[in-house]
Design a protein around this motif. Structure first.
Motif, mmCIF file in Angstrom:
data_model
loop_
_atom_site.group_PDB
_atom_site.id
_atom_site.type_symbol
_atom_site.label_atom_id
_atom_site.label_comp_id
_atom_site.label_asym_id
_atom_site.label_seq_id
_atom_site.Cartn_x
_atom_site.Cartn_y
_atom_site.Cartn_z
ATOM 1 N N GLY A 151 0.766 -1.254 -0.193
ATOM 2 C CA GLY A 151 0.012 -0.018 -0.129
ATOM 3 C C GLY A 151 0.779 1.229 -0.113
ATOM 4 N N GLY A 152 2.047 1.143 -0.241
ATOM 5 C CA GLY A 152 2.870 2.336 -0.010
ATOM 6 C C GLY A 152 3.254 2.969 -1.425
ATOM 7 N N ALA A 153 3.732 3.941 -1.672
ATOM 8 C CA ALA A 153 4.083 4.811 -3.007
ATOM 9 C C ALA A 153 4.986 4.066 -3.538
ATOM 10 N N SER A 154 4.979 3.889 -4.907
ATOM 11 C CA SER A 154 6.065 3.101 -5.597
ATOM 12 C C SER A 154 6.130 4.018 -7.281
ATOM 13 N N THR A 155 7.208 3.823 -7.592
ATOM 14 C CA THR A 155 7.647 4.159 -8.957
ATOM 15 C C THR A 155 7.813 3.099 -9.835
ATOM 16 N N ARG A 156 7.592 1.787 -9.523
ATOM 17 C CA ARG A 156 7.992 0.711 -10.027
ATOM 18 C C ARG A 156 6.731 -0.137 -10.589
ATOM 19 N N THR A 157 5.496 0.246 -9.934
ATOM 20 C CA THR A 157 4.484 -0.431 -10.295
ATOM 21 C C THR A 157 3.717 0.132 -11.494
ATOM 22 N N GLY A 158 2.506 -0.293 -12.061
ATOM 23 C CA GLY A 158 1.907 0.184 -13.173
ATOM 24 C C GLY A 158 1.424 1.534 -12.923
ATOM 25 N N TYR A 159 0.945 2.034 -14.133
ATOM 26 C CA TYR A 159 0.116 3.671 -13.939
ATOM 27 C C TYR A 159 -1.401 3.287 -13.354
ATOM 28 N N ARG A 160 -1.637 4.366 -12.661
ATOM 29 C CA ARG A 160 -3.145 4.466 -12.278
ATOM 30 C C ARG A 160 -3.789 4.713 -13.643
ATOM 31 N N ASP A 161 -5.228 4.653 -13.342
ATOM 32 C CA ASP A 161 -6.189 4.925 -14.527
ATOM 33 C C ASP A 161 -6.146 6.328 -15.171
ATOM 34 N N VAL A 162 -6.382 6.338 -16.547
ATOM 35 C CA VAL A 162 -6.569 7.288 -17.136
ATOM 36 C C VAL A 162 -8.178 7.416 -17.282
ATOM 37 N N VAL A 163 -8.549 8.496 -16.688
ATOM 38 C CA VAL A 163 -10.117 8.954 -16.635
ATOM 39 C C VAL A 163 -10.722 9.897 -17.834
ATOM 40 N N LEU A 164 -11.490 9.675 -18.602
ATOM 41 C CA LEU A 164 -12.231 10.394 -19.743
ATOM 42 C C LEU A 164 -13.401 10.880 -19.419
ATOM 43 N N GLY A 165 -13.872 12.071 -19.160
ATOM 44 C CA GLY A 165 -15.080 12.581 -19.167
ATOM 45 C C GLY A 165 -15.874 12.825 -20.513
ATOM 46 N N ILE A 166 -16.826 12.019 -20.885
ATOM 47 C CA ILE A 166 -17.319 12.161 -22.284
ATOM 48 C C ILE A 166 -18.628 12.571 -22.275
ATOM 49 N N ASP A 167 -19.312 13.633 -23.028
ATOM 50 C CA ASP A 167 -20.474 14.056 -23.238
ATOM 51 C C ASP A 167 -21.078 13.403 -24.340
ATOM 52 N N LEU A 168 -22.138 12.239 -24.086
ATOM 53 C CA LEU A 168 -22.570 11.502 -25.279
ATOM 54 C C LEU A 168 -23.472 12.429 -26.154
ATOM 55 N N ALA A 169 -23.975 13.239 -25.650
ATOM 56 C CA ALA A 169 -24.683 14.267 -26.532
ATOM 57 C C ALA A 169 -23.951 14.897 -27.532
ATOM 58 N N GLU A 170 -22.612 15.003 -27.300
ATOM 59 C CA GLU A 170 -21.667 15.744 -28.331
ATOM 60 C C GLU A 170 -20.518 14.846 -28.222
ATOM 61 N N PRO A 171 -20.223 13.496 -28.512
ATOM 62 C CA PRO A 171 -18.805 13.293 -28.298
ATOM 63 C C PRO A 171 -18.038 13.445 -29.362
ATOM 64 N N CYS A 172 -16.781 13.875 -28.747
ATOM 65 C CA CYS A 172 -15.565 14.363 -29.686
ATOM 66 C C CYS A 172 -14.633 13.516 -29.769
ATOM 67 N N ASP A 173 -14.161 13.435 -31.135
ATOM 68 C CA ASP A 173 -13.140 12.530 -31.509
ATOM 69 C C ASP A 173 -11.851 13.108 -31.045
ATOM 70 N N ASP A 174 -11.464 14.132 -31.164
ATOM 71 C CA ASP A 174 -10.169 14.828 -30.675
ATOM 72 C C ASP A 174 -10.051 14.559 -29.116
ATOM 73 N N VAL A 175 -10.994 14.724 -28.269
ATOM 74 C CA VAL A 175 -11.070 14.373 -26.792
ATOM 75 C C VAL A 175 -10.655 12.949 -26.537
ATOM 76 N N ILE A 176 -11.505 11.908 -27.368
ATOM 77 C CA ILE A 176 -11.414 10.602 -27.068
ATOM 78 C C ILE A 176 -10.231 10.209 -27.700
ATOM 79 N N GLU A 177 -9.617 10.380 -28.690
ATOM 80 C CA GLU A 177 -8.447 10.060 -29.105
ATOM 81 C C GLU A 177 -7.243 10.420 -28.186
ATOM 82 N N PHE A 178 -7.307 11.620 -27.633
ATOM 83 C CA PHE A 178 -6.111 12.090 -26.770
ATOM 84 C C PHE A 178 -6.171 11.309 -25.690
ATOM 85 N N ALA A 179 -7.431 10.798 -24.873
ATOM 86 C CA ALA A 179 -7.305 9.857 -23.786
ATOM 87 C C ALA A 179 -6.985 8.600 -24.148
#
Length: 300
Positions: A151-179
């Motif tokens: 449970g300690g801090a480490s730089t050798r473990t995998g990365y935490r999640d990348v989170v994408l906030g998406i608006d399904l009324a107007e999904p944008c390719d640029d934002v999705i691709e970046f994430a």
């Protein structure tokens, strides 16, 4: 020459943290890193030459301090620096035009009072034509990684999640691709979040989804989200994707979803508002109240 990752430097703790994060990102993207310090001489000062010399000296000192830290923590990055004259917001916006990504610092306060984002950072985020990442002053390399077995801090473990906030009324390719690309670069899981709300009593929700009950409406949104992401799953087959639809205000849902993430990605519409350029309510909430770095991606 590939466009660089650019970090704005002013000698503050938050700009140094941003520079270190930008160096790691430049290595991930296989790009050079450019440190930019903007200084502004006011013509009404009594002695312009003395003022200019002092500004240049302070700029050089700030850049050298950032360079020393980066060479110690991220020696593999290709590093260059630049001094530019003019109002900081305008100078950084100009720098962003030739950047792959612009990284700026924001001063962390607390989880209850949020984060203090200066007028320069806000002005750049609201107007930049390229993605901008805001990094809090306390950000460290271990914060991007999962804790170790104890449970300690480490730089050798995998990365935490990348989170994408998406608006399904107007999904944008640029934002999705970046994430998706950020998740691929890290070998991280991508958590895609959409917040939905009950239709008001005087109107229905978007399309047929407004005609069904609450639980069924959530299933409808989830099906829509899956359909929107299908082409990106095919383009990035190595990225593990978790799809989440949650009832609630988008601002509140995203702040909760980004807890423990390595990066939050949100979009910003570039269309001019009657009141002038702005970040929009979701991006505004994210950059003030989310603890991890926040990427704001402009889109039409």
């Amino acid at each position: 020459m590939l466009p660089p990752v650019i970090a704005g430097i002013d000698g503050s703790a938050e700009s140094l943290a941003a520079a270190e994060w930008a160096a790691r990102e430049a290595v991930r993207r296989d790009r050079p890193l450019r440190l930019v310090h903007a200084w502004n001489w006011h013509p009404r000062q009594e002695d312009g030459e003395i003022a200019t010399a002092a500004q240049r000296h302070l700029a050089r000192r700030s850049l050298r301090q950032a360079e020393d830290r980066i060479r110690h923590t991220c020696p593999g990055v290709k590093l260059e620096d630049e001094q530019v004259e003019g109002p900081a917001t305008a100078a950084l916006l100009k720098a962003a035009e030739r950047a792959d990504l612009l990284v700026l610092g924001s001063r962390g306060l607390s989880g209850f009072t949020g984060f203090l984002v200066g007028s320069v950072a806000l002005g750049v985020v609201a107007r930049a034509g390229r993605p901008v990442v805001l990094v809090r002053a306390e950000e460290e390399v271990a914060d991007e990684h999962l804790p170790d077995g104890d449970g300690g801090a480490s730089t050798r473990t995998g990365y935490r999640d990348v989170v994408l906030g998406i608006d399904l009324a107007e999904p944008c390719d640029d934002v999705i691709e970046f994430a998706f690309e950020e998740a691929r670069l890290r070998g991280a899981r991508l958590k895609v979040v959409h917040a939905w709300q009950q239709p008001s009593p005087i109107g229905l929700g978007s399309g047929d989804i407004g005609l069904v009950s609450g639980p069924d409406r959530a299933e409808e949104w989830l099906g829509f989200l899956t359909a929107v992401l299908q082409v990106w799953r095919e383009k990035y087959p190595g990225v593990e994707v978790v799809e989440t639809v949650t009832e609630g205000r988008p601002q509140s849902v995203l702040v909760r979803a980004a807890s423990g993430a390595s990066l939050l990605v949100v979009g910003r519409r570039t269309t001019e508002r009657p009141t002038g350029p702005g970040t929009g309510p979701v991006a505004h909430a994210a950059i003030h109240h989310v603890g991890c770095p926040v990427a704001v991606v402009p889109h039409a």
